[in-house]
Design a protein around this motif. Structure first.
Motif, PDB file in Angstrom:
ATOM      1  N   LYS A  39       0.891  -1.419  -0.135  1.00  0.00           N
ATOM      2  CA  LYS A  39       0.091   0.338   0.660  1.00  0.00           C
ATOM      3  C   LYS A  39       0.661   1.773   0.005  1.00  0.00           C
ATOM      4  O   LYS A  39       0.437   2.287  -0.598  1.00  0.00           O
ATOM      5  CB  LYS A  39      -0.760   0.037   1.000  1.00  0.00           C
ATOM      6  N   ALA A  40       1.682   1.199   0.832  1.00  0.00           N
ATOM      7  CA  ALA A  40       2.592   2.355   0.625  1.00  0.00           C
ATOM      8  C   ALA A  40       3.799   1.972  -0.121  1.00  0.00           C
ATOM      9  O   ALA A  40       4.682   2.897  -0.645  1.00  0.00           O
ATOM     10  CB  ALA A  40       3.754   2.464   2.056  1.00  0.00           C
ATOM     11  N   GLY A  41       3.482   1.205  -1.485  1.00  0.00           N
ATOM     12  CA  GLY A  41       5.393   1.277  -2.238  1.00  0.00           C
ATOM     13  C   GLY A  41       6.106   1.422  -1.659  1.00  0.00           C
ATOM     14  O   GLY A  41       7.114   2.195  -2.335  1.00  0.00           O
ATOM     15  N   VAL A  42       6.338   0.487  -1.077  1.00  0.00           N
ATOM     16  CA  VAL A  42       7.577   0.786   0.374  1.00  0.00           C
ATOM     17  C   VAL A  42       8.686  -0.463  -0.197  1.00  0.00           C
ATOM     18  O   VAL A  42       8.039  -1.919   0.284  1.00  0.00           O
ATOM     19  CB  VAL A  42       8.055   1.134   0.868  1.00  0.00           C
ATOM     20  N   HIS A  43       9.896  -0.704  -0.367  1.00  0.00           N
ATOM     21  CA  HIS A  43      11.297  -1.671  -0.974  1.00  0.00           C
ATOM     22  C   HIS A  43      11.606  -1.585   0.532  1.00  0.00           C
ATOM     23  O   HIS A  43      12.695  -0.953   0.244  1.00  0.00           O
ATOM     24  CB  HIS A  43      11.130  -2.337  -0.833  1.00  0.00           C
ATOM     25  N   LEU A  44      12.063  -2.452   2.187  1.00  0.00           N
ATOM     26  CA  LEU A  44      12.690  -2.170   2.949  1.00  0.00           C
ATOM     27  C   LEU A  44      13.832  -2.906   3.030  1.00  0.00           C
ATOM     28  O   LEU A  44      13.507  -4.260   2.662  1.00  0.00           O
ATOM     29  CB  LEU A  44      12.241  -1.864   4.279  1.00  0.00           C
TER      30      LEU A  44
END
Length: 219
Positions: free
Chosen positions: A132-137
């Motif tokens: 949903k946030a469009g984030v990869h960590l």
């Protein structure tokens, strides 16, 4: 060898930095802060060495003749600006001391799910995806090392995202048990050795300490 006052200036910030991190790690506590704060702490730790090294080597004697002791203000301000430039150009991240990447993985996953309830993680690659946030960590650390950096693949995440993630991560990390055996003993031993040497060296030459202080102020 350093003169007593130069030794005091060079090693005091470094010893304080080593003591803070070592005590945090040995006691089983955690330290969670931004990569910018971590870089700033390192720059403060080596500031004494920079003062007695490069700054002293390229000291502007002509300017010091005009400004006297006040010449240190623009010099320290220049170092401050250099540090700000370094921090601005460094990659945004969260740094955690006191827990290994293996221990930190569940806490990061829970913190990510507090932001995005569909977040998933891969324990093999230590990577996380927040759809949903469009984030990869991902967690960046050496195996079994208790200094871990959490970074993002996306280069332009908002400060609000990092702040929210940091708050949730601090809450989750508080529930994680300290590693066994505890890390930080080597740093603590090094800090104690430097402190003992510094105290003995400075106390044996009190007059040189005073003379060195005067020489640094009056150029």
């Amino acid at each position: 060898m350093f003169e007593p006052f130069a030794a005091l200036v060079a090693f005091t910030p470094l010893v304080i930095y080593l003591f803070v991190l070592a005590i945090c790690r040995v006691s089983g506590r955690t330290l969670v802060w931004s990569g910018a704060a971590d870089t700033g702490a390192v720059l403060l730790a080596i500031s004494g060495l920079v003062i007695v090294g490069p700054i002293e080597l390229f000291f502007p004697k002509a300017t010091a003749y005009l400004l006297g002791a006040w010449v240190w203000l623009p010099l320290l301000f220049l170092y401050f600006l250099f540090g700000c430039l370094w921090i601005i150009n460094s990659r945004t991240s969260i740094v955690v001391y006191g827990r290994t990447s293996e221990q930190l993985f569940p806490a990061v996953l829970k913190a990510a799910q507090s932001i995005d309830n569909t977040a998933t993680g891969d324990p093999q690659t230590l990577q996380f995806h927040l759809p949903k946030a469009g984030v990869h960590l991902r967690l960046d650390a050496a195996p079994m090392h208790d200094c871990v950096k959490l970074i993002a693949f996306e280069p332009l995440l908002t400060a609000a995202f990092w702040s929210t993630l940091s708050v949730h991560l601090r809450h989750e990390v508080a529930e994680v048990a300290a590693p066994r055996p505890r890390r930080g003993w080597a740093a603590l031993g090094l800090a104690i050795l430097i402190t003992a040497w510094l105290v003995e060296y400075v106390s044996n030459e009190p007059q040189l300490l005073v003379d060195g202080f005067r020489e640094w102020l009056v150029r």
